[in-house]
Every structure is written in structure tokens, then in C-alpha cells.
Design a protein around this motif. Structure first.
Motif, PDB file in Angstrom:
ATOM      1  N   SER A 102       4.948  -4.313  -6.197  1.00 20.75           N
ATOM      2  CA  SER A 102       4.849  -3.418  -7.703  1.00 20.75           C
ATOM      3  C   SER A 102       3.464  -2.556  -7.289  1.00 20.75           C
ATOM      4  O   SER A 102       3.103  -1.704  -7.950  1.00 20.75           O
ATOM      5  CB  SER A 102       4.165  -4.766  -8.474  1.00 20.75           C
ATOM      6  N   THR A 103       3.076  -3.035  -6.264  1.00 21.72           N
ATOM      7  CA  THR A 103       1.268  -2.093  -5.902  1.00 21.72           C
ATOM      8  C   THR A 103       1.719  -1.856  -4.681  1.00 21.72           C
ATOM      9  O   THR A 103       1.137  -0.039  -4.671  1.00 21.72           O
ATOM     10  CB  THR A 103       0.458  -2.537  -5.732  1.00 21.72           C
ATOM     11  N   GLY A 104       3.266  -1.384  -4.243  1.00 24.83           N
ATOM     12  CA  GLY A 104       3.763  -0.429  -2.470  1.00 24.83           C
ATOM     13  C   GLY A 104       4.262   1.237  -3.416  1.00 24.83           C
ATOM     14  O   GLY A 104       4.902   0.814  -4.753  1.00 24.83           O
ATOM     15  N   LYS A 105       4.701   2.151  -2.482  1.00 20.70           N
ATOM     16  CA  LYS A 105       4.909   3.323  -2.531  1.00 20.70           C
ATOM     17  C   LYS A 105       5.688   3.907  -1.168  1.00 20.70           C
ATOM     18  O   LYS A 105       4.668   3.436   0.065  1.00 20.70           O
ATOM     19  CB  LYS A 105       3.247   4.073  -2.872  1.00 20.70           C
ATOM     20  N   LEU A 106       6.077   4.547  -1.259  1.00 21.91           N
ATOM     21  CA  LEU A 106       6.892   4.590   0.176  1.00 21.91           C
ATOM     22  C   LEU A 106       7.676   5.693  -0.257  1.00 21.91           C
ATOM     23  O   LEU A 106       8.784   6.281  -1.118  1.00 21.91           O
ATOM     24  CB  LEU A 106       8.291   3.413   0.580  1.00 21.91           C
ATOM     25  N   PHE A 107       7.052   7.127   0.327  1.00 19.08           N
ATOM     26  CA  PHE A 107       7.705   8.500   0.410  1.00 19.08           C
ATOM     27  C   PHE A 107       8.168   8.258   1.642  1.00 19.08           C
ATOM     28  O   PHE A 107       7.212   8.880   2.826  1.00 19.08           O
ATOM     29  CB  PHE A 107       6.844   9.314   0.335  1.00 19.08           C
ATOM     30  N   GLY A 108       9.738   8.650   1.866  1.00 14.82           N
ATOM     31  CA  GLY A 108      10.348   8.552   3.226  1.00 14.82           C
ATOM     32  C   GLY A 108      11.805   8.465   3.247  1.00 14.82           C
ATOM     33  O   GLY A 108      12.103   7.484   2.045  1.00 14.82           O
ATOM     34  N   ASP A 109      12.187   8.760   4.266  1.00 20.57           N
ATOM     35  CA  ASP A 109      13.919   8.303   3.949  1.00 20.57           C
ATOM     36  C   ASP A 109      13.743   6.715   4.508  1.00 20.57           C
ATOM     37  O   ASP A 109      13.196   6.445   5.368  1.00 20.57           O
ATOM     38  CB  ASP A 109      14.996   8.909   5.130  1.00 20.57           C
TER      39      ASP A 109
ATOM     40  N   GLY B 222       0.814  -0.820  -0.186  1.00 18.82           N
ATOM     41  CA  GLY B 222       0.235   0.202   0.048  1.00 18.82           C
ATOM     42  C   GLY B 222       0.974   0.984  -0.364  1.00 18.82           C
ATOM     43  O   GLY B 222       1.757   1.156  -1.045  1.00 18.82           O
ATOM     44  N   LEU B 223       0.731   2.769   0.332  1.00 18.62           N
ATOM     45  CA  LEU B 223       1.095   3.356   1.296  1.00 18.62           C
ATOM     46  C   LEU B 223       2.194   3.796   2.179  1.00 18.62           C
ATOM     47  O   LEU B 223       1.191   3.513   3.252  1.00 18.62           O
ATOM     48  CB  LEU B 223       0.347   4.901   0.817  1.00 18.62           C
ATOM     49  N   VAL B 224       3.139   4.452   2.146  1.00 21.80           N
ATOM     50  CA  VAL B 224       3.702   4.294   3.790  1.00 21.80           C
ATOM     51  C   VAL B 224       4.353   6.023   3.768  1.00 21.80           C
ATOM     52  O   VAL B 224       5.236   6.550   2.377  1.00 21.80           O
ATOM     53  CB  VAL B 224       4.569   3.923   3.930  1.00 21.80           C
ATOM     54  N   GLU B 225       4.240   7.010   3.910  1.00 26.71           N
ATOM     55  CA  GLU B 225       4.198   8.411   4.166  1.00 26.71           C
ATOM     56  C   GLU B 225       5.337   8.449   5.502  1.00 26.71           C
ATOM     57  O   GLU B 225       3.954   8.821   6.264  1.00 26.71           O
ATOM     58  CB  GLU B 225       3.007   9.216   4.053  1.00 26.71           C
ATOM     59  N   GLY B 226       6.208   8.968   5.840  1.00 27.57           N
ATOM     60  CA  GLY B 226       6.934   8.848   6.711  1.00 27.57           C
ATOM     61  C   GLY B 226       8.303   8.041   6.502  1.00 27.57           C
ATOM     62  O   GLY B 226       9.008   7.035   5.910  1.00 27.57           O
ATOM     63  N   ASN B 227       9.250   8.473   7.618  1.00 29.74           N
ATOM     64  CA  ASN B 227      10.840   7.174   7.725  1.00 29.74           C
ATOM     65  C   ASN B 227      10.131   5.599   8.050  1.00 29.74           C
ATOM     66  O   ASN B 227       9.636   6.003   9.263  1.00 29.74           O
ATOM     67  CB  ASN B 227      11.512   8.373   8.721  1.00 29.74           C
ATOM     68  N   VAL B 228      11.232   5.295   7.711  1.00 36.22           N
ATOM     69  CA  VAL B 228      10.630   3.915   7.902  1.00 36.22           C
ATOM     70  C   VAL B 228      12.412   3.477   8.387  1.00 36.22           C
ATOM     71  O   VAL B 228      13.438   3.193   7.453  1.00 36.22           O
ATOM     72  CB  VAL B 228      10.482   2.759   6.626  1.00 36.22           C
ATOM     73  N   THR B 229      12.459   2.306   9.356  1.00 38.92           N
ATOM     74  CA  THR B 229      13.963   1.962   9.671  1.00 38.92           C
ATOM     75  C   THR B 229      13.786   0.567  10.064  1.00 38.92           C
ATOM     76  O   THR B 229      12.635   0.587  10.994  1.00 38.92           O
ATOM     77  CB  THR B 229      14.516   2.358  11.034  1.00 38.92           C
ATOM     78  N   ALA B 230      14.429  -0.573   9.851  1.00 36.97           N
ATOM     79  CA  ALA B 230      14.106  -2.163   9.699  1.00 36.97           C
ATOM     80  C   ALA B 230      15.379  -2.558   9.465  1.00 36.97           C
ATOM     81  O   ALA B 230      16.000  -2.118   8.703  1.00 36.97           O
ATOM     82  CB  ALA B 230      13.258  -2.379   7.706  1.00 36.97           C
TER      83      ALA B 230
ATOM     84  N   GLY C 272       7.484  -0.663  -8.309  1.00 36.71           N
ATOM     85  CA  GLY C 272       7.137  -0.066  -7.088  1.00 36.71           C
ATOM     86  C   GLY C 272       7.896   1.635  -6.708  1.00 36.71           C
ATOM     87  O   GLY C 272       8.387   1.793  -7.460  1.00 36.71           O
ATOM     88  N   ILE C 273       7.151   2.702  -5.490  1.00 40.46           N
ATOM     89  CA  ILE C 273       7.402   3.667  -5.251  1.00 40.46           C
ATOM     90  C   ILE C 273       8.690   3.951  -4.617  1.00 40.46           C
ATOM     91  O   ILE C 273       7.797   3.128  -3.148  1.00 40.46           O
ATOM     92  CB  ILE C 273       6.210   3.911  -5.684  1.00 40.46           C
ATOM     93  N   PHE C 274       9.541   4.413  -4.361  1.00 43.32           N
ATOM     94  CA  PHE C 274      10.543   4.346  -3.314  1.00 43.32           C
ATOM     95  C   PHE C 274      11.127   6.181  -4.028  1.00 43.32           C
ATOM     96  O   PHE C 274      11.542   6.434  -4.910  1.00 43.32           O
ATOM     97  CB  PHE C 274      11.373   4.041  -3.558  1.00 43.32           C
ATOM     98  N   ASP C 275      10.489   6.961  -3.026  1.00 47.42           N
ATOM     99  CA  ASP C 275      10.953   8.725  -3.119  1.00 47.42           C
ATOM    100  C   ASP C 275      11.739   8.791  -1.715  1.00 47.42           C
ATOM    101  O   ASP C 275      10.687   9.026  -0.806  1.00 47.42           O
ATOM    102  CB  ASP C 275       9.568   9.347  -3.536  1.00 47.42           C
ATOM    103  N   GLY C 276      12.736   8.962  -1.430  1.00 54.58           N
ATOM    104  CA  GLY C 276      13.368   9.980   0.133  1.00 54.58           C
ATOM    105  C   GLY C 276      15.009   9.120   0.117  1.00 54.58           C
ATOM    106  O   GLY C 276      15.452   8.718  -1.188  1.00 54.58           O
ATOM    107  N   LYS C 277      15.943   9.121   1.023  1.00 50.69           N
ATOM    108  CA  LYS C 277      16.986   8.680   1.119  1.00 50.69           C
ATOM    109  C   LYS C 277      17.512   7.600   1.831  1.00 50.69           C
ATOM    110  O   LYS C 277      16.263   6.862   2.431  1.00 50.69           O
ATOM    111  CB  LYS C 277      18.050   9.628   2.008  1.00 50.69           C
TER     112      LYS C 277
END
Length: 134
Positions: A86-93, A70-78, A105-110
Motif C-alpha cells: 500500500s505504500t509502494g510505488k513502481l514507475f517502469g515496465d 518504497g519507490l522503484v524507478e526502472g524496469n523490473v523482471t521477476a 499501491g502505485i504502478f505506472d508502466g507496462k
């Protein structure tokens, strides 16, 4: 990362935010968390997170493994693996040990890869590696 049966992620979730749920606040839990609704706030899981195709997280996430469809708007630490389907979106570092993005799949961040030791080579900043003295 996640055990699969016939190509499907298991349904044995410890915590579930369902399709019709909208949650505001912060969550600290352990085990397997699945988000199919909307979650506004920070999440810390001693375990794994699955964000379904209709799931949305607006906030920072700290976990062992996360799979985003789905969609995540925020920073992720894993501490282990982050996978964007393929349907996922991540906007964050992100700060991860392993990072997978499927086609579309979409990734916009550091991205910061955690320091790790791999087969006698020490991975250091800048993707340079030095052979360990033997």
C-alpha cells in the motif's frame, strides 16, 4: 513468496542497504536483499528483494521475487512474484509471472505476464487460453 513470522518479513538478509546508505553502481548477488536506503544502478539477484518504506531504487531490477514498500524507478523482471504494498510505488515496465498490487499501491508502466501453464490450460498472449489436447 517470503516466509513470515507473526506477519513480519524475516530479518535474515544476506545483503542490506541501510537507511543512511546511498549506493551508486551495479549489484549482482544471491539470497535475500533488502533496500532501506537509496540505490542508483542496476540490480540482479538470484533470490528475493525487499524494498522498505524508505527504500529507493533508480535502475533496472532482475530477481525471483520482489516486494516493494518504497519507490522503484526502472524496469523490473521477476521470474516469480512482484508485490507492491500500500505504500509502494513502481514507475517502469515489468515482466512477471505473478503480480499483486495492494490498495493505494502505485504502478505506472507496462506489464508483460510470462507464458505459463496453468491446470491444463496454456496461457497465451492476449489473455486467451486454449485447452490442451488430452
Amino acid at each position: 513468496m517470503f516466509k513470515k513470522t507473526n506477519g513480519v518479513t524475516p530479518q535474515g538478509f544476506d545483503t542490506l542497504v541501510g537507511n543512511n546508505a546511498h549506493f551508486d553502481g551495479s549489484l549482482k548477488t544471491s539470497g535475500l536483499l533488502r533496500i532501506d536506503g537509496v540505490f542508483n544502478g542496476d540490480i540482479e539477484v538470484d533470490g528475493d528483494i525487499v524494498v522498505g518504506e524508505d527504500g529507493k531504487i533508480v535502475g533496472n531490477v532482475k530477481t525471483s521475487n520482489i516486494e516493494i514498500s518504497g519507490l522503484v524507478e526502472g524496469n523490473v523482471t521477476a521470474s516469480n512474484q512482484l508485490k507492491i504494498s500500500s505504500t509502494g510505488k513502481l514507475f517502469g515496465d515489468i515482466e512477471v509471472s505473478s503480480f499483486i498490487v495492494e490498495e493505494k499501491g502505485i504502478f505506472d508502466g507496462k506489464c508483460k505476464m510470462k507464458k505459463d501453464v496453468v491446470k491444463g490450460m496454456e496461457v497465451i498472449k492476449g489473455n486467451k487460453a486454449e485447452q490442451k489436447a488430452q
